[in-house]
Scaffold this motif. Structure first.
Motif, PDB file in Angstrom:
ATOM      1  N   SER A 227       0.835  -1.207   0.000  1.00 36.54           N
ATOM      2  CA  SER A 227       0.000   0.000   0.000  1.00 36.54           C
ATOM      3  C   SER A 227       0.870   1.258   0.000  1.00 36.54           C
ATOM      4  CB  SER A 227      -0.950  -0.016   1.194  1.00 36.54           C
ATOM      5  OG  SER A 227      -0.192   0.013   2.375  1.00 36.54           O
ATOM      6  N   LEU A 228       2.019   1.190   0.687  1.00 37.82           N
ATOM      7  CA  LEU A 228       2.897   2.367   0.686  1.00 37.82           C
ATOM      8  C   LEU A 228       3.442   2.630  -0.717  1.00 37.82           C
ATOM      9  CD1 LEU A 228       4.897   1.835   3.998  1.00 37.82           C
ATOM     10  CD2 LEU A 228       3.039   3.442   3.550  1.00 37.82           C
ATOM     11  N   ALA A 229       3.818   1.543  -1.413  1.00 38.61           N
ATOM     12  CA  ALA A 229       4.354   1.707  -2.760  1.00 38.61           C
ATOM     13  C   ALA A 229       3.284   2.270  -3.686  1.00 38.61           C
ATOM     14  CB  ALA A 229       4.868   0.369  -3.287  1.00 38.61           C
ATOM     15  N   VAL A 230       2.062   1.762  -3.529  1.00 36.93           N
ATOM     16  CA  VAL A 230       0.991   2.246  -4.407  1.00 36.93           C
ATOM     17  C   VAL A 230       0.752   3.733  -4.171  1.00 36.93           C
ATOM     18  CG1 VAL A 230      -1.481   2.104  -4.867  1.00 36.93           C
ATOM     19  CG2 VAL A 230      -0.134   0.010  -4.678  1.00 36.93           C
ATOM     20  N   SER A 231       0.749   4.147  -2.911  1.00 36.03           N
ATOM     21  CA  SER A 231       0.432   5.556  -2.704  1.00 36.03           C
ATOM     22  C   SER A 231       1.590   6.437  -3.172  1.00 36.03           C
ATOM     23  CB  SER A 231       0.023   5.844  -1.260  1.00 36.03           C
ATOM     24  OG  SER A 231       1.091   5.551  -0.410  1.00 36.03           O
ATOM     25  N   ARG A 232       2.817   5.937  -2.972  1.00 34.98           N
ATOM     26  CA  ARG A 232       3.951   6.719  -3.479  1.00 34.98           C
ATOM     27  C   ARG A 232       3.862   6.850  -5.008  1.00 34.98           C
ATOM     28  NH1 ARG A 232       8.068   9.359  -0.290  1.00 34.98           N
ATOM     29  NH2 ARG A 232       8.474  10.877  -1.890  1.00 34.98           N
ATOM     30  N   LEU A 233       3.614   5.724  -5.647  1.00 34.00           N
ATOM     31  CA  LEU A 233       3.531   5.701  -7.107  1.00 34.00           C
ATOM     32  C   LEU A 233       2.425   6.635  -7.574  1.00 34.00           C
ATOM     33  CD1 LEU A 233       4.548   4.261  -9.712  1.00 34.00           C
ATOM     34  CD2 LEU A 233       2.653   2.670  -9.417  1.00 34.00           C
ATOM     35  N   SER A 234       1.305   6.545  -6.884  1.00 32.08           N
ATOM     36  CA  SER A 234       0.169   7.356  -7.284  1.00 32.08           C
ATOM     37  C   SER A 234       0.502   8.844  -7.199  1.00 32.08           C
ATOM     38  CB  SER A 234      -1.003   6.981  -6.385  1.00 32.08           C
ATOM     39  OG  SER A 234      -1.954   7.986  -6.387  1.00 32.08           O
ATOM     40  N   ARG A 235       1.231   9.214  -6.133  1.00 33.75           N
ATOM     41  CA  ARG A 235       1.608  10.630  -6.012  1.00 33.75           C
ATOM     42  C   ARG A 235       2.523  11.050  -7.157  1.00 33.75           C
ATOM     43  NH1 ARG A 235       3.986  11.131  -0.336  1.00 33.75           N
ATOM     44  NH2 ARG A 235       3.505   8.912  -0.161  1.00 33.75           N
ATOM     45  N   ILE A 236       3.435  10.181  -7.524  1.00 32.89           N
ATOM     46  CA  ILE A 236       4.357  10.547  -8.610  1.00 32.89           C
ATOM     47  C   ILE A 236       3.626  10.638  -9.940  1.00 32.89           C
ATOM     48  CG2 ILE A 236       6.370   9.814  -9.933  1.00 32.89           C
ATOM     49  CD1 ILE A 236       7.323   8.334  -7.413  1.00 32.89           C
ATOM     50  N   VAL A 237       2.840   9.594 -10.209  1.00 31.49           N
ATOM     51  CA  VAL A 237       2.204   9.509 -11.525  1.00 31.49           C
ATOM     52  C   VAL A 237       1.232  10.670 -11.742  1.00 31.49           C
ATOM     53  CG1 VAL A 237       0.576   8.126 -12.863  1.00 31.49           C
ATOM     54  CG2 VAL A 237       2.521   7.037 -11.792  1.00 31.49           C
ATOM     55  N   SER A 238       0.571  11.072 -10.653  1.00 33.34           N
ATOM     56  CA  SER A 238      -0.431  12.115 -10.844  1.00 33.34           C
ATOM     57  C   SER A 238       0.142  13.518 -10.669  1.00 33.34           C
ATOM     58  CB  SER A 238      -1.603  11.891  -9.883  1.00 33.34           C
ATOM     59  OG  SER A 238      -1.099  11.874  -8.563  1.00 33.34           O
ATOM     60  N   SER A 239       1.433  13.591 -10.388  1.00 31.95           N
ATOM     61  CA  SER A 239       1.986  14.930 -10.190  1.00 31.95           C
ATOM     62  C   SER A 239       2.199  15.621 -11.527  1.00 31.95           C
ATOM     63  CB  SER A 239       3.312  14.839  -9.444  1.00 31.95           C
ATOM     64  OG  SER A 239       4.259  14.213 -10.260  1.00 31.95           O
ATOM     65  N   ALA A 240       2.167  16.919 -11.491  1.00 32.48           N
ATOM     66  CA  ALA A 240       2.454  17.664 -12.712  1.00 32.48           C
ATOM     67  C   ALA A 240       3.948  17.525 -13.001  1.00 32.48           C
ATOM     68  CB  ALA A 240       2.081  19.124 -12.520  1.00 32.48           C
ATOM     69  N   SER A 241       4.315  17.801 -14.245  1.00 32.78           N
ATOM     70  CA  SER A 241       5.672  17.446 -14.651  1.00 32.78           C
ATOM     71  C   SER A 241       6.746  18.271 -13.951  1.00 32.78           C
ATOM     72  CB  SER A 241       5.807  17.579 -16.155  1.00 32.78           C
ATOM     73  OG  SER A 241       5.398  18.868 -16.530  1.00 32.78           O
ATOM     74  N   THR A 242       6.371  19.307 -13.224  1.00 33.81           N
ATOM     75  CA  THR A 242       7.413  20.095 -12.572  1.00 33.81           C
ATOM     76  C   THR A 242       7.351  19.996 -11.053  1.00 33.81           C
ATOM     77  OG1 THR A 242       5.931  21.968 -12.782  1.00 33.81           O
ATOM     78  CG2 THR A 242       7.678  21.781 -14.415  1.00 33.81           C
ATOM     79  N   ASP A 243       6.371  19.276 -10.522  1.00 26.16           N
ATOM     80  CA  ASP A 243       6.198  19.214  -9.068  1.00 26.16           C
ATOM     81  C   ASP A 243       7.428  18.688  -8.356  1.00 26.16           C
ATOM     82  OD1 ASP A 243       3.754  20.180  -9.322  1.00 26.16           O
ATOM     83  OD2 ASP A 243       2.662  18.382  -8.689  1.00 26.16           O
ATOM     84  N   LEU A 244       8.073  17.727  -8.975  1.00 22.25           N
ATOM     85  CA  LEU A 244       9.116  17.023  -8.237  1.00 22.25           C
ATOM     86  C   LEU A 244      10.496  17.624  -8.455  1.00 22.25           C
ATOM     87  CD1 LEU A 244       7.765  13.445  -8.874  1.00 22.25           C
ATOM     88  CD2 LEU A 244       7.520  14.805  -6.821  1.00 22.25           C
ATOM     89  N   GLN A 245      10.535  18.740  -9.141  1.00 24.49           N
ATOM     90  CA  GLN A 245      11.758  19.529  -9.303  1.00 24.49           C
ATOM     91  C   GLN A 245      13.001  18.696  -9.596  1.00 24.49           C
ATOM     92  OE1 GLN A 245      11.774  21.822  -5.754  1.00 24.49           O
ATOM     93  NE2 GLN A 245      10.073  23.109  -6.407  1.00 24.49           N
ATOM     94  N   ASP A 246      13.835  18.501  -8.567  1.00 27.78           N
ATOM     95  CA  ASP A 246      15.108  17.816  -8.760  1.00 27.78           C
ATOM     96  C   ASP A 246      14.939  16.431  -9.373  1.00 27.78           C
ATOM     97  OD1 ASP A 246      16.084  19.935  -7.509  1.00 27.78           O
ATOM     98  OD2 ASP A 246      16.770  18.892  -5.697  1.00 27.78           O
ATOM     99  N   TYR A 247      13.780  15.828  -9.125  1.00 31.47           N
ATOM    100  CA  TYR A 247      13.600  14.453  -9.567  1.00 31.47           C
ATOM    101  C   TYR A 247      12.809  14.358 -10.865  1.00 31.47           C
ATOM    102  CZ  TYR A 247      16.014  13.015  -5.469  1.00 31.47           C
ATOM    103  OH  TYR A 247      17.004  12.828  -4.555  1.00 31.47           O
TER     104      TYR A 247
END
Lengths: 978, 142
Positions: A227-247
């Motif tokens: 469940s932790l992996a799914v929620s992490r993945l979900s946050r990444i996948v649904s983020s806008a292309s600049t949200d994660l800056q360095d990453y």
């Protein structure tokens, strides 16, 4: 921005490197190196204590020399000294030297470990990382013993810096992989899982790798990671292309972390929690949707990063294999890539589709791309892409497209790269066999293979076609005709000569009626190839010739002439010489009858695993088996095509197993071609003298019978052999025989070996031998699926009075049958008195949790205990008259169910067990036989007469025996055979 | 996982060899030669992936240098292909327009860059900003 100019830091090192680069020759380089080594050695040995900088510089030079490929046998101590420096640059060179020149010198290891220990405890994150990297790079057991307990602590400590956590996670991973026993799971495991929630994406990136490795061996301990992996993945996948800056990498948010999370999820089945699963499916759909969006950048880096995630998403979808909608979408997406201009994408799409082809949900969708894939096979420039296309064609092949795929692969073979020809040949051979509906197509395909790529057709392949032709009488005539035509080619491959020689030797008579392929023509055609062939082929042809003498007496003189020629009789090769001598003698000494027996048509081969498939698996190596996992493919493709695929048993031939690939166990020894056993037979005949009674039946397996001991109940067998429980389940416990049981039984009345039963799960093969009143039967149970059978228990049941008539001792078999494996069960049989009903074979097991049961009739009929008896005409008639009571005779008049062929009839009567008596019946069209049925209690003499009427397509069968029920029973059994 | 990372020039000279699996020295030399042989014969129309023994090599050519990563067959090709590029961009930034000579003269620093980005055969850090910041910090140390 940081910049490093050349050689800053250590000038002496830069000078040395320049010198080496300027050396004009290897000798000059070695000279320069030796000079430097002498210099360094003197510095290290000198009285003057070296300062840290010099030590660092010289150690670094030594490292450079080592990396150039020269041995270094000193300087280790100085490197270890650098570890305890408190200057980063010195420490770094020390650790680098240690990591590159791992040395298990125990003295040094202790010192190194000591330095590492100090650095780990230093609370200086830079030093801690250096120490952790050193452990991760060396990964030796000694280091594991010293630090395995400390590292988890560092990893989960609240005050560890992020960079230290990253290094600690991967350092622990390395130690765990090297020596899992040194890394005990503990309360830290739960905290490691929670690193998936860490603020710092780098820590998550490192931690996912560790968790992915640990959870493979301890899935339950790490279950919460789903469940932790799914929620992490979900946050990444649904983020806008600049949200994660360095990453964010070329407008793609955290591509590597996404891939790692998707791979972690592939360690587990789909999430059980509906909410988690819903969220995950949403993620997967988002990834598929994004693939359709216009790219945010034209750079290849953008599309690569995006597609890295897409391909891993598809892998996860395939791994779950439970969402038809996603599977079909994945397939459509890959379909687009098949025509992409990027070679990488075409390659990966072909590779990924190969696994999609094995899912029942997407198999059909994959098949729609057949034309594109065939085109790829023809036009791709990169051989590895063509290879993937060939793999995919193999994976998507089923009955509906087999002809097209096989013909395309054959066409490709003509131009294929040498490196992959053999594999393509194997694949074609397997597909042709597996999906052959009419076997003439199969024969054509294999002969084409030999024509096109004869050099790459391995023994397994041409042995296999011989086995199949031998076992299927519906194709023998066609095979003989086709191979005869193929041999007409002015230049034909030696493998063609081998196949041709064997087939004509066995079945040349089937085409001898045509004057264009009359016996002399067949012989001279084969013999025209003889002199250009290798020894092995010539040996095979000699056996064909002796078989010709039997098949076509008119060729005898010619062939004897050939055998007699000095080039044969005095051939330098001992095998050829021996064959020539023995065959020549055999043909002149033995009577026609003996010759007919010795050179009888080969009995059917026991049906077992296709050695070709085993070979392909070996070739592919362990890594690549998944796409070739036939068990899984079978199950799924049958599900899809169940409606159209004819069940194997409806193929109208004596052998019900159209699919000879069904059984797979350890690679069996390749079937011995005829010459070998013919050779053994010769020895037998001559050692008994030509006058000796030739023993009938498949004599090559004499040894198999000679070890047969009477299965007396009081024999001590029980101690070791662990016989099945004495108490058979009562008839009420077992299900009634399956409807086809009688039909299956009938197939075995005149033969002892073959496939008794086959469905989608199980194949049961039989091999048996009988002598007098004893018999031994081997039952081969093949698991056709990829799933283990459990509680597997085959038992033999004696209904009614049979217990007193027939004793069957079985040995217990393993209760588990692995997917694709085969187990063997041995039955010792003793006929106590005459019997009418066969024993029942009840097979029970659990497949995927569901109980399966199946009852068959064991192919043991009274005629198996026939002992053939030769007698002269007058004896026969005398006995015939003796058995003249009305009840002793049984007679049946019936219509022929099969073409009325005298040779076939003869073979069947011999298979039935009686002797065939020539020159007894005044009408040569009729058949007369005699034999004794051997039971422990009594012997029953039997006489039989079969009168065919070709015009009416009818037979009249008469049996006279000394026991009335036996007459009737034998008559019924035999009447069903024609 | 990554089995090894190799940087070679067209002539087959090794500019970096980083091993994540135990090989003895002879074996390493053999691997280096084999990789060079399979990679240099390929052209731009070929894929960036080659089957290699029981593994596969993901490679990319930059000027005269081949950057090769040997990984398990089940690993994600494109992720490693971009990991190479990410690494190259870091080197380029760190050495200011990196060229082959930078890797020769600063071989001991290249190892540091590798360890920051890859460790124990796994990707450790992917953020160029974070890696460069760390390298700059280390550069400032004595």
């Amino acid at each position: 921005m940081p910049a490093v100019s050349k050689g800053d830091g250590m000038r002496g090192l830069a000078v040395f490197i320049s010198d080496i680069r300027n050396c004009k020759s290897k000798e000059a380089e070695i000279k320069r190196i030796n000079k430097e080594l002498a210099n360094i050695r003197s510095k290290f040995k000198g009285d003057k204590a070296l300062d840290g900088y010099s030590k660092k510089k010289y150690v670094c030079k030594l490292l450079f020399i080592f990396l150039l490929g020269h041995d270094i046998d000193f300087g280790h101590m100085e490197a270890v000294n650098l570890l305890s420096s408190n200057k980063y640059t010195e420490k770094q060179i020390g650790y680098l030297f240690i990591s590159v020149l791992v040395n298990s010198n125990s003295e040094l290891i202790r010192l190194i470990n000591n330095a590492i220990k100090n650095d780990l405890a230093s609370r200086n994150p830079t030093f801690m990382c250096l120490a952790l990297h050193c452990i991760a790079n060396v990964g030796s057991r000694e280091m594991g013993e010293a630090f395995a307990a400390d590292i988890p602590r560092i990893l989960v400590a609240g005050d560890s810096m992020d960079s230290v956590k990253q290094s600690a996670a991967l350092c622990l991973l390395r130690l765990y992989k090297a020596s899992p026993d040194l890394v005990p799971m503990g309360e830290w495991t739960a905290r490691v899982v929670h690193l998936l929630n860490d603020q710092h994406m780098g820590v998550v990136t490192a931690a996912v790798s560790l968790i992915t490795c640990l959870c493979k061996k301890n899935p339950d301990d790490f279950k919460t990671c789903i469940s932790l992996a799914v929620s992490r993945l979900s946050r990444i996948v649904s983020s806008a292309s600049t949200d994660l800056q360095d990453y964010t990498y070329y407008f793609v948010p955290a591509p590597w972390l996404s891939v790692k999370l998707l791979r972690l999820l592939q360690c587990y089945p789909p999430p059980e929690d509906a909410a988690v699963k819903g969220r995950l499916v949403e993620c997967l759909e988002t990834v598929l949707n994004k693939a359709q969006e216009p790219p945010k950048s034209k750079k290849v880096q953008h599309s690569n990063a995006k597609n890295a995630i897409l391909f891993e998403t598809i892998s996860l979808i395939i791994h779950y294999d439970s969402e038809p909608n996603l599977l079909v979408r994945a397939c459509n997406q890959l379909g687009q890539f098949l025509q992409h201009r990027e070679t990488n994408l075409r390659y990966l799409a072909l590779e990924s589709m190969c696994t999609l082809a094995s899912s029942e949900f997407s198999h059909e969708a994959v098949k729609t791309h057949i034309d594109t894939v065939i085109n790829a096979l023809k036009t791709e420039r990169d051989v590895s892409v063509r290879q993937r296309a060939a793999d995919l064609l193999y994976a998507m092949c089923d009955r509906s497209n087999a002809k097209q795929i096989v013909s395309e692969m054959l066409r490709y073979l003509e131009t294929a790269d040498y490196a992959i020809r053999e594999e393509i040949v194997l694949k074609v051979a397997i597909l042709a066999e597996k999906y052959a509906v009419d076997y003439s197509w199969y024969v054509d395909t294999i002969l084409n293979l030999i024509r096109i790529a004869g050099d790459y057709v391995s023994e397994e392949v041409w042995y296999r076609v011989l086995q199949i032709v031998t076992n299927r009488d519906d194709v023998q005539g066609y095979a003989a005709k086709t191979v005869f035509e193929a041999l007409q080619a002015p230049a034909c491959h030696e493998n063609m000569v081998k196949v041709g020689g064997y087939i004509l030797g066995e079945f040349g008579n089937l085409i001898a009626g045509d004057p264009r392929s009359s016996p002399p023509v067949q012989f001279s055609l084969l013999h025209s190839k003889f002199h250009l062939c290798s020894v092995a082929t010539r040996a095979l042809l000699l056996s064909t010739y002796i078989k010709f003498i039997n098949l076509f007496p008119e060729t005898k003189a010619t062939i004897q002439g050939v055998l007699r020629a000095g080039s044969q009789l005095r051939n330098a090769d001992v095998e050829l010489q021996q064959r020539a001598v023995e065959y020549l003698t055999l043909s002149s000494v033995a009577s026609t009858d003996v010759l007919a027996t010795v050179l009888e048509e080969m009995p059917p081969f026991p049906e077992r695993e296709s050695s070709i498939l085993a070979k392909l698996k070996r070739k592919k190596g362990p890594g690549a088996a998944s796409s070739l996992d036939d068990g899984r493919r079978d199950a799924s493709s049958n599900d899809i095509n169940g409606g159209v695929e004819p069940a194997p048993s409806t193929v109208s031939t004596p052998s019900p197993s159209a699919d000879l690939l069904g059984l797979r166990a350890a690679p069996p020894p390749a079937a011995a071609p005829a010459p070998a056993s013919a050779g053994n037979l010769l020895v037998d005949v001559f050692s008994d003298g030509p006058a000796a009674q030739p023993s009938l039946g498949p004599t090559p397996e004499e040894a198999f019978l000679s070890e047969l001991e009477p299965p007396a109940p009081e024999s001590p067998m029980g101690l070791l052999a662990d016989p099945a429980p004495a108490a058979d389940p009562g008839p009420e416990d077992i299900s009634p025989p399956i409807p086809e049981a009688d039909e299956l039984l009938n197939k075995f009345v005149c033969k002892n070996n073959g496939v008794l039963f086959e469905n989608q799960l199980l194949q049961i093969g039989v091999k048996s031998e009988f002598r007098q009143n004893l018999g031994r039967m081997y039952l081969f149970y093949g698991n056709k699926t990829s799933v283990q059978f459990q509680n597997f228990s085959p038992t033999v049941v004696h209904p009614g009075d049979l217990q007193t008539q027939l004793a069957v001792q079985t040995k217990r078999v393993a209760a588990q049958v692995d997917g694709g494996a085969q187990v063997q069960q041995v039955l010792n049989i003793e006929c106590l008195r005459d019997f009418l009903t066969p024993p029942l074979l009840s097979v029970r097991f659990r497949y995927g949790g569901a109980p399966q049961s199946l009852t068959l009739k064991l192919p043991v009929t009274i005629n198996k205990f026939f002992q053939p008896t030769e007698m002269a005409a007058q004896d026969f008639f005398q006995r015939w008259k003796q058995l003249s009571l009305p009840l002793q005779e049984a007679q049946k008049i019936f219509k022929a169910n099969h073409p009325m062929d005298a040779e076939v009839t003869k073979a069947k009567l011999l298979g039935f067990g009686s002797a065939l008596l020539d020159n007894v019946d005044p009408n040569p069209e009729n058949f007369v036989g005699a034999g004794i049925i051997q039971t422990k209690a009594l012997q029953v003499g039997c006489l039989l007469r079969l009168e065919p009427n070709a015009q009416a397509q009818m037979y009249r069968l008469t049996l006279r025996t000394s026991k009335e029920p036996v007459s009737r029973h034998l008559c019924e059994l035999l009447a069903q055979q024609f | 996982m990554i089995r090894f990372i190799l940087i070679q020039n067209r002539a087959g000279k090794t500019r970096l060899a980083k091993w994540y699996m135990q090989f003895d020295d002879d074996e390493k030399q053999k691997l280096i030669e084999e990789v060079h042989a399979v990679v240099t014969v390929r052209d731009a129309k070929h894929t960036n992936f080659v089957e290699f023994r029981n593994f596969k090599i993901i490679y990319r050519r930059y000027a005269g240098l081949y950057f090769c990563i040997c990984v398990d067959v089940s690993d994600n090709n494109l992720a490693y292909l971009e990991a190479i590029h990410n690494f190259v961009e870091v080197l380029n930034e760190y050495f200011h327009n990196v060229c082959e000579l930078d890797l020769v003269f600063n071989f001991y620093k290249v190892y540091t860059v590798v360890d920051e980005m890859f460790l124990a055969g796994e990707i450790r850090e992917t953020s160029q900003t974070k890696v460069l910041k760390q390298l700059l910090m280390l550069q400032s140390l004595e």
